[in-house]
Design an enzyme around this catalytic site. Structure first.
Site, PDB file in Angstrom:
ATOM      1  N   GLN A 105     -33.972  16.566  22.466  1.00  0.00           N
ATOM      2  CA  GLN A 105     -32.907  16.606  23.482  1.00  0.00           C
ATOM      3  C   GLN A 105     -31.755  15.656  23.115  1.00  0.00           C
ATOM      4  OE1 GLN A 105     -33.228  14.738  27.444  1.00  0.00           O
ATOM      5  NE2 GLN A 105     -33.031  16.790  28.281  1.00  0.00           N
ATOM      6  N   ALA A 161      17.142  -3.948  13.216  1.00  0.00           N
ATOM      7  CA  ALA A 161      16.842  -2.530  12.952  1.00  0.00           C
ATOM      8  C   ALA A 161      18.086  -1.768  12.490  1.00  0.00           C
ATOM      9  CB  ALA A 161      16.267  -1.884  14.209  1.00  0.00           C
ATOM     10  N   GLU A 220       4.650  12.600  10.645  1.00  0.00           N
ATOM     11  CA  GLU A 220       3.572  11.989   9.849  1.00  0.00           C
ATOM     12  C   GLU A 220       2.358  11.711  10.749  1.00  0.00           C
ATOM     13  OE1 GLU A 220       3.991   7.951   8.509  1.00  0.00           O
ATOM     14  OE2 GLU A 220       2.513   8.229   6.910  1.00  0.00           O
ATOM     15  N   ARG A 221       2.629  11.229  11.960  1.00  0.00           N
ATOM     16  CA  ARG A 221       1.516  10.884  12.872  1.00  0.00           C
ATOM     17  C   ARG A 221       0.785  12.139  13.321  1.00  0.00           C
ATOM     18  NH1 ARG A 221       5.400   6.139  14.969  1.00  0.00           N
ATOM     19  NH2 ARG A 221       4.848   4.806  13.222  1.00  0.00           N
ATOM     20  N   GLY A 256       0.885   3.546  10.664  1.00  0.00           N
ATOM     21  CA  GLY A 256       1.049   2.679  11.832  1.00  0.00           C
ATOM     22  C   GLY A 256      -0.321   2.511  12.456  1.00  0.00           C
ATOM     23  N   ARG A 312     -33.393  20.270   8.994  1.00  0.00           N
ATOM     24  CA  ARG A 312     -34.219  19.069   8.796  1.00  0.00           C
ATOM     25  C   ARG A 312     -35.304  18.976   9.872  1.00  0.00           C
ATOM     26  NH1 ARG A 312     -35.863  15.064   5.305  1.00  0.00           N
ATOM     27  NH2 ARG A 312     -36.242  13.135   6.443  1.00  0.00           N
ATOM     28  N   GLU A 316      -3.089   0.047  17.149  1.00  0.00           N
ATOM     29  CA  GLU A 316      -2.539  -0.935  18.088  1.00  0.00           C
ATOM     30  C   GLU A 316      -1.023  -0.733  18.219  1.00  0.00           C
ATOM     31  OE1 GLU A 316      -4.655  -1.812  15.504  1.00  0.00           O
ATOM     32  OE2 GLU A 316      -6.362  -1.800  16.872  1.00  0.00           O
ATOM     33  N   PHE A 355       0.852  -1.204   0.000  1.00  0.00           N
ATOM     34  CA  PHE A 355       0.000   0.000   0.000  1.00  0.00           C
ATOM     35  C   PHE A 355       0.879   1.242   0.000  1.00  0.00           C
ATOM     36  CE2 PHE A 355      -2.183  -3.124   2.855  1.00  0.00           C
ATOM     37  CZ  PHE A 355      -3.160  -3.510   1.965  1.00  0.00           C
TER      38      PHE A 355
HETATM   39  C1  LIG Z   1      -4.980   3.645   2.054  1.00  0.00           C
HETATM   40  C2  LIG Z   1      -3.637   3.236   2.593  1.00  0.00           C
HETATM   41  C3  LIG Z   1      -2.519   4.017   2.310  1.00  0.00           C
HETATM   42  C4  LIG Z   1      -1.255   3.641   2.791  1.00  0.00           C
HETATM   43  N1  LIG Z   1      -0.157   4.390   2.448  1.00  0.00           N
HETATM   44  C5  LIG Z   1       1.083   3.968   2.829  1.00  0.00           C
HETATM   45  C6  LIG Z   1       2.264   4.655   2.405  1.00  0.00           C
HETATM   46  O1  LIG Z   1       2.204   5.647   1.681  1.00  0.00           O
HETATM   47  N2  LIG Z   1       3.453   4.194   2.793  1.00  0.00           N
HETATM   48  C7  LIG Z   1       3.584   3.100   3.584  1.00  0.00           C
HETATM   49  O2  LIG Z   1       4.711   2.721   3.918  1.00  0.00           O
HETATM   50  N3  LIG Z   1       2.497   2.418   3.993  1.00  0.00           N
HETATM   51  C8  LIG Z   1       1.252   2.830   3.634  1.00  0.00           C
HETATM   52  N4  LIG Z   1       0.139   2.121   4.036  1.00  0.00           N
HETATM   53  C9  LIG Z   1       0.346   0.911   4.828  1.00  0.00           C
HETATM   54  C10 LIG Z   1      -0.134   1.024   6.237  1.00  0.00           C
HETATM   55  O3  LIG Z   1       0.738   1.810   7.015  1.00  0.00           O
HETATM   56  C11 LIG Z   1      -0.293  -0.400   6.775  1.00  0.00           C
HETATM   57  O4  LIG Z   1      -1.395  -0.972   6.100  1.00  0.00           O
HETATM   58  C12 LIG Z   1      -0.509  -0.434   8.269  1.00  0.00           C
HETATM   59  O5  LIG Z   1       0.641  -0.007   8.942  1.00  0.00           O
HETATM   60  C13 LIG Z   1      -0.875  -1.820   8.755  1.00  0.00           C
HETATM   61  O6  LIG Z   1      -0.001  -2.782   8.274  1.00  0.00           O
HETATM   62  P1  LIG Z   1      -0.617  -4.080   7.572  1.00  0.00           P
HETATM   63  O7  LIG Z   1      -1.570  -3.640   6.521  1.00  0.00           O
HETATM   64  O8  LIG Z   1       0.539  -4.915   7.153  1.00  0.00           O
HETATM   65  O9  LIG Z   1      -1.453  -4.789   8.700  1.00  0.00           O
HETATM   66  P2  LIG Z   1      -0.992  -5.969   9.649  1.00  0.00           P
HETATM   67  O10 LIG Z   1       0.355  -5.651  10.221  1.00  0.00           O
HETATM   68  O11 LIG Z   1      -1.181  -7.264   8.933  1.00  0.00           O
HETATM   69  O12 LIG Z   1      -2.055  -5.835  10.821  1.00  0.00           O
HETATM   70  C14 LIG Z   1      -3.273  -6.567  10.907  1.00  0.00           C
HETATM   71  C15 LIG Z   1      -3.840  -6.353  12.308  1.00  0.00           C
HETATM   72  O13 LIG Z   1      -2.939  -6.881  13.285  1.00  0.00           O
HETATM   73  C16 LIG Z   1      -2.616  -5.892  14.224  1.00  0.00           C
HETATM   74  N5  LIG Z   1      -1.227  -6.038  14.645  1.00  0.00           N
HETATM   75  C17 LIG Z   1      -0.129  -6.214  13.862  1.00  0.00           C
HETATM   76  N6  LIG Z   1       0.984  -6.257  14.619  1.00  0.00           N
HETATM   77  C18 LIG Z   1       0.571  -6.115  15.909  1.00  0.00           C
HETATM   78  C19 LIG Z   1       1.238  -6.096  17.165  1.00  0.00           C
HETATM   79  N7  LIG Z   1       2.557  -6.195  17.251  1.00  0.00           N
HETATM   80  N8  LIG Z   1       0.491  -5.941  18.289  1.00  0.00           N
HETATM   81  C20 LIG Z   1      -0.842  -5.814  18.215  1.00  0.00           C
HETATM   82  N9  LIG Z   1      -1.552  -5.832  17.058  1.00  0.00           N
HETATM   83  C21 LIG Z   1      -0.846  -5.985  15.925  1.00  0.00           C
HETATM   84  C22 LIG Z   1      -2.788  -4.568  13.484  1.00  0.00           C
HETATM   85  O14 LIG Z   1      -2.930  -3.484  14.396  1.00  0.00           O
HETATM   86  C23 LIG Z   1      -4.013  -4.857  12.661  1.00  0.00           C
HETATM   87  O15 LIG Z   1      -5.164  -4.673  13.453  1.00  0.00           O
HETATM   88  C24 LIG Z   1      -1.125   2.482   3.590  1.00  0.00           C
HETATM   89  C25 LIG Z   1      -2.267   1.711   3.882  1.00  0.00           C
HETATM   90  C26 LIG Z   1      -3.501   2.082   3.402  1.00  0.00           C
HETATM   91  C27 LIG Z   1      -4.695   1.202   3.719  1.00  0.00           C
END
Ligand SMILES: Cc1cc2nc3c(=O)[nH]c(=O)nc-3n(C[C@H](O)[C@H](O)[C@H](O)COP(=O)(O)OP(=O)(O)OC[C@H]3O[C@@H](n4cnc5c(N)ncnc54)[C@H](O)[C@@H]3O)c2cc1C
Length: 231
Positions: free
Chosen positions: A133, A30, A96-97, A218, A122, A221, A8
């Site tokens: 209320q 890291a 960013e955040r 991010g 409306r 969670e 993404f």
């Molecule tokens: C519209 C859109 C735009 C985006 N744009 C960018 C971009 O420009 N650049 C970029 O780098 N990324 C981008 N992203 C990526 C985005 O940051 C990730 O989708 C997001 O960080 C979640 O990662 P994941 O999709 O791999 O989910 P997963 O890591 O598979 O997470 C699935 C679930 O598990 C939970 N989870 C995962 N690890 C843990 C943990 N350690 N503890 C507790 N819960 C956990 C998550 O919170 C989530 O609820 C974009 C995503 C979207 C949908």
């Protein structure tokens, strides 16, 4: 040589300059991550995937990027030395955040404005919806939540401008304001009744747009994980 993919990427369909976080030394965790500036025009081995079909944020493209043995000049390393990428990300991600937090609270404030206008116009059962209320109490709660959230986000902006925004506070701002914004917009949709579900009404599009803010930048969670490390 870069090989890998990222699913993404916001503006991935348009971007001709991307910053890639790559593992330059997989044995170092890291400390083995480096950032590279990549110019994508006519770059052998670079490919964009299709534009992904999202439920909201329709005006912004999101695409997959693929790198297959892509060669880039050594000078495209971002920063003085390899292995600094994770630290560089940690330094920049609070901004960013904070941007996501500002967007979230601004959206929530706009949703409340639109809803106040709507419920005053409306009528139901011969009276403006604002006269009930439940409507007034709901809007009072939403306005309070928005004001309290705004105060915290504003304090983070001040700290950011002074170069003092810490990782934990930025994570707090991101998770809290996106959570509150989604709750506020959901309640606003409710006050619009059936029209709140129609995409021709901005409140419906705001509802769909807001949802991803709890996921991207991010997930919320992960924000809580970050905050807990500083407790
Ligand atoms: C519209 C859109 C735009 C985006 N744009 C960018 C971009 O420009 N650049 C970029 O780098 N990324 C981008 N992203 C990526 C985005 O940051 C990730 O989708 C997001 O960080 C979640 O990662 P994941 O999709 O791999 O989910 P997963 O890591 O598979 O997470 C699935 C679930 O598990 C939970 N989870 C995962 N690890 C843990 C943990 N350690 N503890 C507790 N819960 C956990 C998550 O919170 C989530 O609820 C974009 C995503 C979207 C949908």
């Amino acid at each position: 040589m870069l090989t890998g993919a990222k699913t993404f990427i916001t503006n991935g369909g348009l971007a001709d300059l991307v910053i890639v976080a790559a593992k330059t030394d997989p044995t170092q965790g890291a400390q083995g991550v480096s950032l590279f500036v990549v110019e994508t025009a006519d770059l052998p081995g670079f490919r964009r995937g299709r534009l992904l079909d999202k439920i909201g944020l329709k005006a912004q493209d999101t695409a997959e990027l693929f790198f297959d043995e892509v060669r880039i000049p050594a000078g495209n390393l971002l920063g003085p030395a390899q292995g600094q990428g994770f630290v560089q990300l940690m330094q920049q991600l609070p901004q960013e955040r904070l941007i996501i937090a500002v967007t979230a609270i601004a959206g929530a404030e706009r949703a409340i404005e639109l809803t106040v206008q709507y419920v005053k116009e409306r009528t139901a059962f011969g009276k403006p919806v604002m006269s009930f209320q439940n409507t007034r109490f709901t809007l009072a709660e939403l306005a309070t939540k928005a004001a309290v959230t705004r105060a915290f986000v504003d304090s983070c902006i001040e700290r950011h401008l002074a170069g003092q925004l810490d990782v934990g506070s930025a994570a707090m701002a991101k998770w809290w304001s996106t959570q509150v914004a989604c709750e506020i917009i959901d309640e606003c949709v409710q006050l619009f009744g059936g029209y709140g579900y129609m995409t021709e009404y901005p409140i419906a599009r705001m509802y769909a747009d807001a949802r991803v803010s709890k996921i991207f930048g991010g997930t919320n969670e992960i924000m809580k994980e970050l905050i807990s490390r500083f407790l």
